[in-house]
Each structure stands twice: as C-alpha cells, then as structure tokens.
Design a protein around this motif. Structure first.
Motif, PDB file in Angstrom:
ATOM      1  N   LEU A   1       0.817  -1.121   0.172  1.00  0.00           N
ATOM      2  CA  LEU A   1       0.056  -0.021  -0.007  1.00  0.00           C
ATOM      3  C   LEU A   1       0.895   1.129   0.102  1.00  0.00           C
ATOM      4  CD1 LEU A   1      -2.834  -0.329   2.556  1.00  0.00           C
ATOM      5  CD2 LEU A   1      -3.205  -0.364   0.117  1.00  0.00           C
ATOM      6  N   GLY A   2       1.972   1.042   0.693  1.00  0.00           N
ATOM      7  CA  GLY A   2       2.812   2.225   0.878  1.00  0.00           C
ATOM      8  C   GLY A   2       2.309   3.327   1.847  1.00  0.00           C
ATOM      9  N   ARG A   3       2.180   4.557   1.752  1.00  0.00           N
ATOM     10  CA  ARG A   3       1.931   5.589   2.605  1.00  0.00           C
ATOM     11  C   ARG A   3       0.538   6.101   2.437  1.00  0.00           C
ATOM     12  NH1 ARG A   3       7.262   5.399   1.920  1.00  0.00           N
ATOM     13  NH2 ARG A   3       8.497   5.099   3.751  1.00  0.00           N
ATOM     14  N   LYS A   4      -0.282   5.492   1.623  1.00  0.00           N
ATOM     15  CA  LYS A   4      -1.519   6.156   1.294  1.00  0.00           C
ATOM     16  C   LYS A   4      -2.404   6.359   2.426  1.00  0.00           C
ATOM     17  CE  LYS A   4      -5.977   5.090  -1.069  1.00  0.00           C
ATOM     18  NZ  LYS A   4      -6.662   5.482  -2.386  1.00  0.00           N
ATOM     19  N   TYR A   5      -2.656   5.380   3.122  1.00  0.00           N
ATOM     20  CA  TYR A   5      -3.681   5.311   4.343  1.00  0.00           C
ATOM     21  C   TYR A   5      -2.852   6.123   5.568  1.00  0.00           C
ATOM     22  CZ  TYR A   5      -6.769   2.653   1.799  1.00  0.00           C
ATOM     23  OH  TYR A   5      -7.753   2.230   0.612  1.00  0.00           O
ATOM     24  N   ALA A   6      -1.787   5.867   5.646  1.00  0.00           N
ATOM     25  CA  ALA A   6      -0.870   6.467   6.655  1.00  0.00           C
ATOM     26  C   ALA A   6      -0.768   7.966   6.691  1.00  0.00           C
ATOM     27  CB  ALA A   6       0.579   5.857   6.872  1.00  0.00           C
ATOM     28  N   ASP A   7      -0.637   8.388   5.352  1.00  0.00           N
ATOM     29  CA  ASP A   7      -0.480   9.692   5.127  1.00  0.00           C
ATOM     30  C   ASP A   7      -1.806  10.359   5.416  1.00  0.00           C
ATOM     31  OD1 ASP A   7       1.585  10.858   4.251  1.00  0.00           O
ATOM     32  OD2 ASP A   7       1.342  10.239   2.152  1.00  0.00           O
ATOM     33  N   VAL A   8      -3.083   9.909   5.054  1.00  0.00           N
ATOM     34  CA  VAL A   8      -4.313  10.683   4.970  1.00  0.00           C
ATOM     35  C   VAL A   8      -4.747  10.616   6.664  1.00  0.00           C
ATOM     36  CG1 VAL A   8      -5.057  10.575   2.707  1.00  0.00           C
ATOM     37  CG2 VAL A   8      -5.689   8.531   4.402  1.00  0.00           C
ATOM     38  N   LEU A   9      -4.424   9.470   7.314  1.00  0.00           N
ATOM     39  CA  LEU A   9      -4.839   9.256   8.552  1.00  0.00           C
ATOM     40  C   LEU A   9      -3.857   9.651   9.478  1.00  0.00           C
ATOM     41  CD1 LEU A   9      -6.523   5.586   7.790  1.00  0.00           C
ATOM     42  CD2 LEU A   9      -7.666   7.994   8.417  1.00  0.00           C
ATOM     43  N   GLY A  10      -2.557  10.175   9.060  1.00  0.00           N
ATOM     44  CA  GLY A  10      -1.612  10.620   9.925  1.00  0.00           C
ATOM     45  C   GLY A  10      -0.922   9.750  10.699  1.00  0.00           C
ATOM     46  N   LEU A  11      -0.532   8.560  10.273  1.00  0.00           N
ATOM     47  CA  LEU A  11      -0.046   7.506  11.126  1.00  0.00           C
ATOM     48  C   LEU A  11       1.524   7.905  11.009  1.00  0.00           C
ATOM     49  CD1 LEU A  11       0.660   4.940  12.858  1.00  0.00           C
ATOM     50  CD2 LEU A  11       0.108   3.456  10.500  1.00  0.00           C
ATOM     51  N   LYS A  12       2.323   8.467  11.810  1.00  0.00           N
ATOM     52  CA  LYS A  12       3.767   8.682  11.822  1.00  0.00           C
ATOM     53  C   LYS A  12       4.312   8.174  13.260  1.00  0.00           C
ATOM     54  CE  LYS A  12       2.581  13.265   9.728  1.00  0.00           C
ATOM     55  NZ  LYS A  12       3.227  13.274   8.342  1.00  0.00           N
ATOM     56  N   VAL A  13       5.624   7.929  13.172  1.00  0.00           N
ATOM     57  CA  VAL A  13       6.251   7.620  14.362  1.00  0.00           C
ATOM     58  C   VAL A  13       7.490   8.264  14.169  1.00  0.00           C
ATOM     59  CG1 VAL A  13       5.391   5.275  14.487  1.00  0.00           C
ATOM     60  CG2 VAL A  13       7.450   5.503  13.035  1.00  0.00           C
ATOM     61  N   LEU A  14       8.131   8.462  15.306  1.00  0.00           N
ATOM     62  CA  LEU A  14       9.462   8.975  15.576  1.00  0.00           C
ATOM     63  C   LEU A  14      10.621   7.817  15.081  1.00  0.00           C
ATOM     64  CD1 LEU A  14       9.082  10.873  19.052  1.00  0.00           C
ATOM     65  CD2 LEU A  14       9.362  11.920  16.836  1.00  0.00           C
ATOM     66  N   ASP A  15      11.653   8.352  14.419  1.00  0.00           N
ATOM     67  CA  ASP A  15      12.455   7.603  13.804  1.00  0.00           C
ATOM     68  C   ASP A  15      13.953   7.850  14.907  1.00  0.00           C
ATOM     69  OD1 ASP A  15      13.935   9.758  13.328  1.00  0.00           O
ATOM     70  OD2 ASP A  15      14.098   9.574  11.022  1.00  0.00           O
ATOM     71  N   GLU A  16      14.734   7.063  14.629  1.00  0.00           N
ATOM     72  CA  GLU A  16      15.941   7.253  15.658  1.00  0.00           C
ATOM     73  C   GLU A  16      16.694   8.469  15.831  1.00  0.00           C
ATOM     74  OE1 GLU A  16      18.070   4.191  12.502  1.00  0.00           O
ATOM     75  OE2 GLU A  16      18.542   4.129  14.358  1.00  0.00           O
ATOM     76  N   ASN A  17      16.253   9.251  14.756  1.00  0.00           N
ATOM     77  CA  ASN A  17      16.728  10.767  14.801  1.00  0.00           C
ATOM     78  C   ASN A  17      15.716  11.759  15.490  1.00  0.00           C
ATOM     79  OD1 ASN A  17      19.091   9.947  13.511  1.00  0.00           O
ATOM     80  ND2 ASN A  17      17.810   9.987  11.511  1.00  0.00           N
ATOM     81  N   GLY A  18      14.649  11.282  16.270  1.00  0.00           N
ATOM     82  CA  GLY A  18      13.913  11.905  16.615  1.00  0.00           C
ATOM     83  C   GLY A  18      12.780  12.783  15.456  1.00  0.00           C
ATOM     84  N   LYS A  19      13.090  12.317  14.385  1.00  0.00           N
ATOM     85  CA  LYS A  19      12.096  12.911  13.319  1.00  0.00           C
ATOM     86  C   LYS A  19      10.898  12.146  12.975  1.00  0.00           C
ATOM     87  CE  LYS A  19      14.250  13.562   9.721  1.00  0.00           C
ATOM     88  NZ  LYS A  19      14.868  14.001   8.562  1.00  0.00           N
ATOM     89  N   LEU A  20       9.654  12.804  12.977  1.00  0.00           N
ATOM     90  CA  LEU A  20       8.483  12.304  12.694  1.00  0.00           C
ATOM     91  C   LEU A  20       8.337  11.656  11.114  1.00  0.00           C
ATOM     92  CD1 LEU A  20       5.516  14.396  13.864  1.00  0.00           C
ATOM     93  CD2 LEU A  20       6.093  12.007  14.561  1.00  0.00           C
ATOM     94  N   VAL A  21       8.273  10.233  11.045  1.00  0.00           N
ATOM     95  CA  VAL A  21       8.173   9.698   9.385  1.00  0.00           C
ATOM     96  C   VAL A  21       6.827   8.833   9.626  1.00  0.00           C
ATOM     97  CG1 VAL A  21      10.886   9.502   9.351  1.00  0.00           C
ATOM     98  CG2 VAL A  21       9.358   7.639  10.289  1.00  0.00           C
ATOM     99  N   THR A  22       6.457   9.112   8.385  1.00  0.00           N
ATOM    100  CA  THR A  22       5.231   8.333   7.906  1.00  0.00           C
ATOM    101  C   THR A  22       5.378   6.778   7.797  1.00  0.00           C
ATOM    102  OG1 THR A  22       4.292  10.146   6.886  1.00  0.00           O
ATOM    103  CG2 THR A  22       3.216   8.158   6.173  1.00  0.00           C
ATOM    104  N   VAL A  23       4.557   6.024   8.312  1.00  0.00           N
ATOM    105  CA  VAL A  23       4.708   4.626   8.194  1.00  0.00           C
ATOM    106  C   VAL A  23       4.132   3.879   6.814  1.00  0.00           C
ATOM    107  CG1 VAL A  23       3.773   2.428   9.359  1.00  0.00           C
ATOM    108  CG2 VAL A  23       4.523   4.384  10.657  1.00  0.00           C
ATOM    109  N   THR A  24       4.891   3.063   6.412  1.00  0.00           N
ATOM    110  CA  THR A  24       4.599   2.659   5.100  1.00  0.00           C
ATOM    111  C   THR A  24       3.901   1.074   5.368  1.00  0.00           C
ATOM    112  OG1 THR A  24       5.461   2.000   3.133  1.00  0.00           O
ATOM    113  CG2 THR A  24       6.843   1.550   4.898  1.00  0.00           C
TER     114      THR A  24
END
Length: 591
Positions: A439-462
RNA sequence: CGGGGUAUAGCGCAGCUUGGUAGCGCGCCUCGUUCGGGACGAGGAGGUCGGGAGUUCGAAUCUCCCUACCCCGACCA
C-alpha cells in the motif's frame, strides 16, 4: 464421541437447487453445507462450519508462523474513518450504509485498512514498535451489484485481512515477502492450485501488488502467462514498445478520398485497391491507426474526453482502460460528447489534418491524445484525416503528430509477446483467492500514522495489506475437488476425517461401527458415523458421496467374513480390508 | 444500470394456449414388509398459485401495474 448422522443437522437434497448454476454451489447446497438467506448471503450449517473452521485454522497457523498477530475489529463501523480516507464516497453503492437511533452514519465494513491504521496510530509512536503485522478473520460486506455462484461471490463473505507496518520501504519489502511466502504455504496446504500474477497497482501508483489466482473456467479474472514464467492479470499486462524507427527519408503524408469506409476492414480494402504498397505486400488492419474517443469521469464528476490511438487490429479493453485511468471511470464517448466537440469528425478522427494538429494539448481541439505503446517514433500509419470521407496515408509518429502520452489499454491476445521477452502469452481465467499489496503511505498519510525515527524525526509509516477470501476459497476447493457423485474434500479441510457407514439389518454392523469410531478417535480422527437405522444402503452411500469425506469405511455385509470396505474417494478405489487391519489401513491413507 | 428468464406444498416441476373450485415426483408423518446403490404397500399432513388492481357468474389461467429472485453483460475478496 463421533458425530452421528442420526443427529447431524443436515438435509441432503436429491435434486439441484433451481437457483444454482455452478457445480460448487449446487453441491454445497445439496450436501447441506450452506443455505441461502438473501442474494449473496448464506447461512452455514454444521458441515459447512467445520470446513470453514479448518480453512481458518490453517490460515491462522501460517499467519502466526509469519509473525502476524490476530486481532478482531467490528464489522459495524462509524463513518468517520472512511470519510477521512475518502472511501465513504469512493465506494459508492457497494457500501452497506446504515444509521443508528441518533441518525449517525455507520457502515458494514467492506475492508478494514482505515481502522487498522488508526488503531496502530493510537497505540504506537516509535520506530522501536515496528515492524508490526496484524490480521483478523472477519466478515466483510459489499453490496455487489450482482452476487454470483453461491458463496463464490457473496455480499457477505469472510476474509482474512492482514496489514503490515514498517518504517521504510526495505522493511515493507521484507514484510511483503513474508506474507507472500505464507500465502504460498496456505494455498498449498489447502490443496488449491494457484498462480501468482502481477496485479494492477491502480490509482495507488508504483506499488507492488500480486494476486493469487486459482485457474478455473468460472473465474472472473483473465490472466496471462508465458512459457518463461511471466504471469499477470490482463489488466496489469504491459505492452513492450518496439524500437523507434528513423524518420529520415520517410515519404510525406498523402491525404486521399475514402468514401464508404466506416470500418477498418472497408478502409483497408480501399487502400489496397487505390494506394497499394510499393513492395506489393497488402496493407492490413495493423497498418491503420484507430482513434477511439473515451470519456473519463473523474472522482467528483468532471467529465474529460481523451482520444486513444491504437493499431486498427486491436480493440480497447475497457477493463484495462479502467485500470489505466483509475480512479476515473471510463466509458465510450456519447453522441452528446461529439456534439460538444465539433472539431472531431466522427469516423475520420485522426491526430492530424491538412490544417494542422487536431489532437493533443497543443492542438486546435486541446483534447488529450494518448497512443498505444506500439505507436513509437517513426512508425507510419493510415488514419483519419479529420475531414469527412478523407484519410491520410504515411502519417509518421513524432514527425507529423505528437502524442501527450502512452495509454496501454489495447486488448491482450494469446500469442502476444510477454513484456519480459519470455515467450508468447496464453490467456486463462482464474478466481482471485488472495491479494498481496504494498500500500505504501496512502492510508498512513491521510490518517496521520507517523512515528519518531531514531533521529527523533516524524516519519510516515509504510503499509502493506494482504487479503484472503476465506469463504471464496471454500467454493474454489469445492469446485476443484469433486467427482460426478459429489464433493471430495482434501483431507486438510474435510468436515470429518472418516465417514463410517454402518449398513445392514444386523445389529452388529451398528455396534461394530461404534467400536471402529472409537478406535479412530483414539488416533485423533474426527469421525462421522452413519448410524441411521431404517435408511437404505443406497441412501447412505449417496449421502456419503455427496458430503465428500475423503475416507469412507463401510461396515456392512462383509462383516460376517470379518471384512469392511475402505473407500478412497480421491483415488476412486474401494478395497475390502480385514477388520483387524482397517485402522492401520486408514492411518496409512491419511499420511 | 442494460439484456434475457422465472415466480404454483420443504425441494424439483406440470397445469395457463382453450377461465369452472389445485396436481405429479422427491422429501415429511403412521403402520407393516425390506436392508450393498437413492426399496415396497397402505394410510396421512402440508399450498393466501409472488403482491395489488381490473375483466368475468367464476381467475393459478385473461389485462394492467408493482415486487422479488436467477442468468448474461457492465462493476468488485
């Protein structure tokens, strides 16, 4: 305790139900596995439920083995998540909608991407929580315009749907592969012949997607395969483009009168008559460029005309067009469309006229012009001159006209070359039993599913989504595993392991049947025991064959000689076996 | 949504053309016989003939309207 036919909630039917067309449907109803409640909606009787439970057990085992955890979402869901993802409207009439007492909108979920995504968003917020794979086995609801073939395509159906959540594409690839491997194991254990085909990734864009199809003449999907191993849904087949040809030295286009040439055939005949090729070879339909006007209906309702140029010996495949132009819907242009675009001379449409470019973003009409991949630079065509009863010969791509892009929507035919050069394609029909999808990030994008990566940055889950049609699989197995007398289940999903038929008027056949049932159960077998008295042998044999337990042990007239009969339904064999050896003989059959 | 078809007992069907008070097979209940391929005899239960309106002395049957379901296509695990 064995299940006794005298108590089993079942009624077998002697005749085919009038509303059943395909064999699996007839047999599942006649043998008492399912009963229709409403169009595309079925009740499951004990026999059917047992098969379903065994199919589900195999799926659960392999999902757990693949590291996925089982959860369970409601089938009844509020509107909001689907509103956010856009599917509340995108799903259209296929969505079962309902209201609660406060008049709030609800739906019976057709699939669960949204709520899975939202639950993960709720609970997880760190890359350390990933990867994650969760699944459920749940009933889905789609208000199909036309349910078909019993449980093969219902409006309520059971589906196993799994979702993977990863921090990056590499992780998604690993999750996807794990699920794909699990699916291969599942279908193998279920005794289903399947092919894995490249699927149309559709509006989601470049994502990887594959379908598991069970080849079957009653299948609704058409797929292709080549001797070299290429396999794809016909919607996903890509046409290889031939090498470009130098335009140098090609003759200039010639416009000619072409009265009474409403079809490609009449055009080809006229050209051969009046403008024969210099090398003496006849012109064919493949030398013509057919320009088809399509209307795209975009989400939101905007209607756009496009013209697609393809070799005259090909037809537009509307399914491929839908896949190519999705999410827009595609239909042939109507008279009204032509009326609104007087620049198009119906029957003589072409990208070019003596007055200049007709089609394309830069032309007088401004209508988007797309061409088949075979229409490469330097190819020369006979096509409409966009003037009444006039065509043009020798119109060269990239010299005389320029397309706005490629539209790979021509029909695919047996004998076409596979895109990877692995040989000519053959076409076949199949039933879609599983689908794995990055699916990639289609649903994660629109529904705002993000987590913090090891650098403390928000990334969208795939994400990936992975479905198996559980109830459909049962129909597929029934369709493939039967003979002229009834169902013949694979051992892995049969409602029982052994069907003991006690028949005869001697009380001993019943007591011996009971005893044998106990023996088999000690070996871990599920036993169906036909203990019915006053039921004639023919009825019992008929029921046993219809119900389709793969191993049948008949305790009957041979008993006085210390012999029972062992039926191996799949092999079609019946052997007399001494009573003392029957348990071992059955165990041997089961291994 | 387009095309075709069907609707009569639990299931499968006949009856409708030519209107006259509902029939066959299977299944079901009772009794007896039978017992290795859907047994036999006798007796029995079970139907607002999809719904509505109309024509008629009288409608399952003729007319009109509606509905549901099935099949083929278009659309989707």
């Amino acid at each position: 305790m064995p299940t006794r036919m005298s108590h089993l909630f079942v009624r077998t039917l002697r005749e085919d139900p009038a509303d059943a067309e395909v064999e699996s449907h007839k047999l599942l109803v006649r043998a008492g596995y399912v009963r229709r409640q409403a169009p595309g909606i079925f009740a499951w009787l004990p026999l059917g439920l047992r098969v379903k439970a065994r199919v589900e057990a195999i799926i659960r085992e392999e999902m757990e083995r693949a590291g996925s955890q089982e959860v369970h979402f409601p089938a009844l869901l509020p509107r909001e998540p689907y509103e956010i993802s856009g599917r509340w409207t995108e799903y259209g009439d296929n969505l079962f909608r309902l209201h609660d007492r406060k008049d709030a909108d609800y739906l019976l979920a057709p699939t669960h991407e949204e709520v899975f995504t939202l639950l993960v968003k709720d609970l997880y917020n760190s890359y350390k929580d990933l990867p994650l794979s969760i699944y459920q086995i749940q009933d889905k609801y789609r208000d199909e315009a036309r349910p078909r073939a019993g449980i093969l395509r219902g409006r309520e159906f059971t589906m196993k749907d799994a979702y993977s959540f990863d921090i990056d594409d590499e992780g998604l690839g690993i999750s996807y592969q794990a699920m794909r491997d699990a699916y291969e194991r599942i279908f193998a254990r279920l005794g289903i012949e399947f092919v894995i085909v490249k699927a149309d990734a559709g509006a989601m864009g470049g994502s990887r997607s594959e379908e598991f199809l069970a080849p079957s003449p009653i299948g609704e999907d058409t797929f292709v395969r080549s001797p070299g191993g290429y396999a794809a849904n016909v919607e996903a087949v890509t046409t290889p483009a031939p090498p470009a040809i130098s335009i140098e030295g090609l003759p200039a286009p010639v416009v000619f009168d072409s009265p009474n040439t409403p079809t490609i055939d009449t055009l080809v005949a006229l050209v051969n008559d009046r403008h024969p090729r210099e090398d003496g070879i006849a012109w064919t339909a493949g030398d013509t460029l057919k320009n088809v006007v399509l209307a795209l209906i975009h989400p939101g309702g905007r209607r756009e005309l496009v013209v697609v140029g393809l070799p005259g010996d090909r037809e537009v495949d509307l399914k491929r067009a839908e896949a190519a132009f999705g999410p827009a819907e595609v239909e042939p242009a109507t008279e009204l469309d032509f009326a609104k675009h007087p620049g198009l001379v119906k029957g003589y449409i072409g990208p070019w006229s003596p007055a200049g470019a007709v089609l394309g973003a830069e032309s007088v009409t401004g209508i988007r012009y797309l061409v088949d991949p075979r229409v490469v630079a330097g190819t020369s065509w006979i096509t409409g001159a966009n003037e009444n009863e006039r065509h043009v010969l020798g119109l060269v791509a990239e010299r005389d006209f320029v397309a706005d892009g490629i539209a790979d929507i021509a029909d695919v035919r047996a004998g076409d070359e596979a895109p990877d050069g692995s040989g000519p394609l053959e076409l076949a029909r199949g039933i879609e039993i599983g689908h794995v999808f990055q699916l990639g990030r289609k649903y994660a994008d629109v529904l705002g599913l993000k987590v913090l990566d090891e650098n403390g940055k928000l990334v969208t889950v795939t994400m990936g989504s992975y479905g198996i049609g559980v109830t459909r699989i049962i129909a597929v197995i029934a369709e493939a595993h039967r003979d002229d007398r009834g169902l013949v289940w694979p051992q892995s999903v049969a409602p029982f392991d052994i069907h003991i038929v006690s028949t005869g008027k001697d009380e001993q056949v019943y007591s011996e049947g009971e005893r044998l049932a106990g023996e088999f159960e000690k070996r871990g077998c599920d036993v169906l025991l036909d203990d019915r008295v006053k039921v004639s042998p023919g009825v019992k044999f008929g029921d046993a064959e219809l119900i389709g337990v793969p191993i049948v042990v008949v305790v009957g007239k041979g008993l006085v000689d210390g012999v029972v009969e062992l039926w191996d339904r799949a092999a079609g064999t019946r052997n007399r076996v001494p009573l003392g050896e029957i348990v071992d003989a059955v165990v041997a059959l089961r291994s």
